[in-house]
Design a protein around this motif. Structure first.
Motif, mmCIF file in Angstrom:
data_model
loop_
_atom_site.group_PDB
_atom_site.id
_atom_site.type_symbol
_atom_site.label_atom_id
_atom_site.label_comp_id
_atom_site.label_asym_id
_atom_site.label_seq_id
_atom_site.Cartn_x
_atom_site.Cartn_y
_atom_site.Cartn_z
ATOM 1 N N LEU A 544 -67.242 -49.565 56.775
ATOM 2 C CA LEU A 544 -67.658 -50.774 56.070
ATOM 3 C C LEU A 544 -66.544 -51.829 56.071
ATOM 4 O O LEU A 544 -65.350 -51.485 56.094
ATOM 5 N N GLU A 545 -66.952 -53.083 56.012
ATOM 6 C CA GLU A 545 -66.008 -54.186 55.922
ATOM 7 C C GLU A 545 -66.195 -54.904 54.589
ATOM 8 O O GLU A 545 -67.164 -54.668 53.864
ATOM 9 N N THR A 546 -65.269 -55.765 54.288
ATOM 10 C CA THR A 546 -65.297 -56.432 52.990
ATOM 11 C C THR A 546 -66.373 -57.499 52.895
ATOM 12 O O THR A 546 -66.665 -57.991 51.809
ATOM 13 N N LYS A 547 -66.940 -57.885 54.031
ATOM 14 C CA LYS A 547 -67.952 -58.936 53.999
ATOM 15 C C LYS A 547 -69.157 -58.477 53.178
ATOM 16 O O LYS A 547 -69.600 -57.340 53.281
ATOM 17 N N ASP A 548 -69.688 -59.387 52.413
ATOM 18 C CA ASP A 548 -70.809 -59.076 51.531
ATOM 19 C C ASP A 548 -72.112 -59.216 52.302
ATOM 20 O O ASP A 548 -72.766 -60.244 52.275
ATOM 21 N N ARG A 549 -72.499 -58.164 53.057
ATOM 22 C CA ARG A 549 -73.739 -58.222 53.817
ATOM 23 C C ARG A 549 -74.369 -56.829 53.890
ATOM 24 O O ARG A 549 -73.757 -55.835 53.534
ATOM 25 N N SER A 550 -75.582 -56.798 54.402
ATOM 26 C CA SER A 550 -76.388 -55.571 54.325
ATOM 27 C C SER A 550 -76.125 -54.632 55.493
ATOM 28 O O SER A 550 -77.044 -54.204 56.184
ATOM 29 N N GLU A 551 -74.866 -54.300 55.699
ATOM 30 C CA GLU A 551 -74.508 -53.341 56.735
ATOM 31 C C GLU A 551 -74.123 -52.031 56.062
ATOM 32 O O GLU A 551 -73.432 -52.026 55.044
ATOM 33 N N VAL A 552 -74.577 -50.930 56.656
ATOM 34 C CA VAL A 552 -74.362 -49.628 56.025
ATOM 35 C C VAL A 552 -73.831 -48.627 57.042
ATOM 36 O O VAL A 552 -73.968 -48.799 58.251
ATOM 37 N N VAL A 553 -73.223 -47.590 56.506
ATOM 38 C CA VAL A 553 -72.812 -46.428 57.286
ATOM 39 C C VAL A 553 -73.627 -45.241 56.769
ATOM 40 O O VAL A 553 -73.847 -45.116 55.556
ATOM 41 N N VAL A 554 -74.109 -44.387 57.658
ATOM 42 C CA VAL A 554 -74.912 -43.230 57.247
ATOM 43 C C VAL A 554 -74.216 -41.955 57.718
ATOM 44 O O VAL A 554 -73.421 -41.977 58.658
ATOM 45 N N ASN A 555 -74.532 -40.853 57.049
ATOM 46 C CA ASN A 555 -73.961 -39.588 57.518
ATOM 47 C C ASN A 555 -74.951 -38.854 58.421
ATOM 48 O O ASN A 555 -76.133 -39.193 58.494
ATOM 49 N N THR A 556 -74.468 -37.847 59.107
ATOM 50 C CA THR A 556 -75.290 -37.115 60.077
ATOM 51 C C THR A 556 -76.424 -36.364 59.396
ATOM 52 O O THR A 556 -77.439 -36.082 60.032
ATOM 53 N N ASN A 557 -76.271 -36.028 58.110
ATOM 54 C CA ASN A 557 -77.362 -35.355 57.399
ATOM 55 C C ASN A 557 -78.591 -36.249 57.305
ATOM 56 O O ASN A 557 -79.728 -35.771 57.407
ATOM 57 N N LEU A 578 -87.768 -53.160 44.711
ATOM 58 C CA LEU A 578 -87.553 -54.159 45.752
ATOM 59 C C LEU A 578 -87.220 -53.473 47.064
ATOM 60 O O LEU A 578 -86.617 -52.397 47.087
ATOM 61 N N GLU A 579 -87.605 -54.107 48.164
ATOM 62 C CA GLU A 579 -87.312 -53.585 49.486
ATOM 63 C C GLU A 579 -86.203 -54.418 50.124
ATOM 64 O O GLU A 579 -86.268 -55.645 50.149
ATOM 65 N N LYS A 580 -85.178 -53.735 50.620
ATOM 66 C CA LYS A 580 -84.054 -54.398 51.262
ATOM 67 C C LYS A 580 -83.875 -53.816 52.665
ATOM 68 O O LYS A 580 -83.935 -52.594 52.849
ATOM 69 N N GLU A 581 -83.630 -54.693 53.642
ATOM 70 C CA GLU A 581 -83.408 -54.227 55.006
ATOM 71 C C GLU A 581 -81.916 -54.108 55.261
ATOM 72 O O GLU A 581 -81.135 -55.007 54.942
ATOM 73 N N VAL A 582 -81.517 -52.967 55.822
ATOM 74 C CA VAL A 582 -80.112 -52.715 56.133
ATOM 75 C C VAL A 582 -79.988 -52.298 57.591
ATOM 76 O O VAL A 582 -80.957 -51.854 58.213
ATOM 77 N N VAL A 583 -78.795 -52.429 58.132
ATOM 78 C CA VAL A 583 -78.556 -52.069 59.530
ATOM 79 C C VAL A 583 -77.391 -51.092 59.594
ATOM 80 O O VAL A 583 -76.403 -51.219 58.871
ATOM 81 N N ILE A 584 -77.507 -50.095 60.463
ATOM 82 C CA ILE A 584 -76.489 -49.048 60.589
ATOM 83 C C ILE A 584 -75.374 -49.531 61.515
ATOM 84 O O ILE A 584 -75.605 -49.828 62.694
#
Length: 669
Positions: A544-557, A578-584
């Protein structure tokens, strides 16, 4: 008079009793191992499933905001629903007069315990119907409740419970109940209490529900159908203005511990199979030794008219008798072993066993292991021994006819410079190479099993350490409500021993699929991007970076469950209706973790509308000592109480390690 062949068999049994005992025990070991584990397997799954189904387990459950009976009534009217029940559930803190340390208690309240429809709780000891100010405890949790005198709390004792406004009330424990639906206290270390709605109001809470338990009207074994109904109920509830915190869908008709217990018993079956192989080698070795000693007897029997088939039948009948005797020895031991193992698992998972009987398959398996396996194991040495010619059997010393001199024999005969006792030892060692090979295989396999089990233990504990190294904190605190991050961290730093404090966000969400259906719960962990308390193993992409945006990191599980997701995929999550769109943007290795999404703390705060606030505080102290961790955790909790920032629960990393190691040690034992 006995037939001469039967006389020989009887004489074999009693002429060398130590050898007879050795053969019987060699066979009995395999019967005991397989009989114990196979019997426990059958008893455990039969009884665990039967006991679980008796309590009418829910098909799905939901955690909601507070609601009244009107919602329960409206859901009950839906054609898809067989029955629904509202429950109240909340974490309280308690202490005793002798012990000022606060402990956590998950309290459940129901309208009428005599009219339960789903996840039925049953009486165990003491009172069943409680008056105002009285409490029931789950039977396995009572022993975990510390009264400060080195003894667990007992029925009739009182505890002091903390109310939401900070006041305290003394509550009396009047009985215990059996709740098979809860994650077992011996494993989770969680404590469960049960009260009436009258007591709930007396403790300062509203007379409302916080969760739903439901069963579907049809296709009760179809998880996909259950999920469709649960999604429909969720949409209905959210349209009514309630927030759905989590939705849980257990596997229909299976106890929640079904898969872990299946894995445990499968491992034990594998070990039982290896023990059976060991038993077979012991039998082969022993029968080979007997035949080696009786070469001249075989020659004499052939000289007086016996043929190979008849002599083979004598020795096979001898092995059959050994097998029958071993079966009689191992049968009660295997029964007691299966009873003890299934009792142990029943106590661990918190269900009662009504019958220890085993079916035809298990009983037949024990007979096969006692009779058929020894006969098969002895076929080769018996076949080799009984095919010898009369002249070879009568003119040679015991055992010499069964071998030919090879390079090793010739090499040993030519050795001259070693001491004579050593030369004799070497020659005797290699005199019967087949038996030597069997002995080495048996010893090697036995050692390999022993080493393998403890290697697995070491590997599991290393995995635990690796999982805990993910997180660099020593203490975690969870608060009743969210507070300003700066205030939380500032207050924590006033406690001696604290070197660093950091606030994280987190909760459960669901993935929204293209058809608007929802996944099962996914955990969100929201640390500051530059956190020093998290050290994940990056598999792909970036952190993750400090920028305030909808980017995420996921685990292998998570990727194991959501097969269509990969690096760069975007998907929707549902939180707070609410529904939010995120990108891995990154993938990290999951170690002993649930499916998890990591996102920026700032973005998480915006998503849940709690910018700059948190209800979780992670703390690093100046000592890895477990006692120091506990002492600092207690000091932190007391301090936050004084500044009106009450702590709901606390946990040290050593607590986590001890609990997980205890669970894994069950496998080793």
């Amino acid at each position: 008079m006995l037939d001469p062949r039967l006389k020989k068999i009887v004489r074999e049994l009693f002429s060398q009793p130590s050898r007879t005992v050795l053969v019987i025990l060699s066979i009995a070991v395999g019967v005991f191992a397989v009989g114990t584990i196979a019997g426990a397997y059958e008893i455990t799954f039969r009884e665990m499933t039967a006991e679980y189904m008796k309590v009418e387990p829910n098909h799905f459950s939901m955690g909601l905001g507070k609601f009244d009976y009107d919602l329960v009534r409206s859901i009950q009217a839906l054609p898809e629903i067989k029955q629904v029940e509202g429950i109240y559930s909340k974490n309280f803190r308690f202490k005793t007069k002798e012990n000022s340390d606060w402990q956590n208690l998950l309290v459940t309240a129901r309208l009428n315990y005599d009219e339960q429809k789903i996840d039925i709780i049953r009486p165990d000891e003491g009172k069943w119907k409680t008056d105002k100010g009285e409490l029931l405890i789950e039977r396995k949790a009572l022993s975990l409740m510390n009264n400060g005198k080195g003894k667990p709390i007992e029925i009739g004792d009182s505890i002091i419970m903390e109310l939401s406004n900070g006041d305290e009330r003394e509550v009396k424990i009047v009985g215990t109940v059996h709740d098979i639906n809860k994650f077992p206290s011996p494993l989770s270390r969680l404590k469960y209490g049960y009260i009436s709605f009258e007591t709930l109001e007396w403790l300062g809470e509203e007379r409302k529900f916080t969760g739903l338990l439901a069963q579907v009207a049809k296709d009760e074994g179809n998880k996909a159908h259950i999920k469709e109904v649960a999604d429909k109920i969720r949409e209905t509830v959210e349209r009514g203005g309630l927030k759905v915190g989590s939705t849980r869908l257990p596997n229909p008709g299976k106890h929640p511990a079904n898969d872990p217990i299946a894995a445990l018993l499968a491992l034990m079956l594998a070990l039982g199979g290896l023990t059976l192989i060991l038993s077979g080698f012991l039998v082969t070795n022993t029968i080979s030794a007997i035949l080696t000693q009786q070469i001249k007897q075989i020659g004499i029997m052939k000289a007086v008219g016996g043929n190979t088939r008849q002599i083979t039948a004598i020795y096979l009948l001898n092995v059959f008798v050994y097998g029958v005797l071993a079966y009689l020895v191992a049968l009660p031991l295997a029964y007691w072993g299966a009873m003890g193992l299934s009792n142990f698992l029943g106590g661990l998972i918190n269900y009662d066993i009504q019958s220890f009987a085993t079916g035809t398959v298990v009983n037949a398996l024990k007979i096969v292991v006692a009779i058929v396996v020894p006969l098969l194991a002895s076929l080769i040495p018996i076949s080799r021994g009984t095919r010898i010619k009369v002249v070879d059997a009568l003119r040679t010393e015991a055992g010499s006819a069964l071998k030919k001199k090879g390079p090793i024999d010739r090499f040993l005969e030519n050795i001259r410079n070693l001491p004579r006792p050593m030369i004799l030892s070497l020659r005797n060692t290699f005199r019967q190479k087949g038996r030597l090979a069997l002995s080495l295989i048996t010893l090697t396999l036995g050692g390999a099993i022993f080493i393998g089990v403890f290697s697995v233990r070491a590997s599991l504990f290393a995995t635990i350490d690796q999982a805990l190294q993910y997180y660099g904190y020593d203490i975690s605190l969870n608060f009743k409500e969210s507070f300003a991050v700066g205030r939380l961290q500032k207050q924590a730093m006033t406690i001696p021993g604290v070197v660093y404090a950091e606030s994280w966000g987190g909760r459960s969400v669901q993935r929204v699929y293209a058809n608007n259906s929802l996944s099962e719960d996914i955990t969100i962990v929201a640390p500051p991007p530059k956190t020093t308390l998290l050290d994940p193993i990056l598999m792909e992409g970036r952190w993750l970076e400090t920028k305030d945006r909808s980017e995420v990191v996921v685990n292998t599980n998570l990727l194991d469950n959501e097969k269509d997701l990969k690096l760069g995929s975007s998907f929707k999550v549902k939180v707070n209706s609410l529904e939010k769109e995120v990108v891995i943007v990154g993938i990290v290795k999951g170690v002993l973790a649930q499916p998890t999404i990591y996102m920026s703390f700032d973005y998480f705060g915006r998503m849940v509308e709690e910018t700059g606030k948190a209800a979780q505080l992670l703390i690093k102290i100046n000592s890895p000592n477990p006692d120091e961790q506990i002492a600092v955790a207690e000091a932190l909790e007391k301090h936050f109480e004084k500044v009106n920032m009450p702590v709901v629960s606390r946990q040290t990393t050593n607590d986590v390690r001890t609990r997980i190691q205890g669970q894994f040690n069950i496998i080793i034992v």
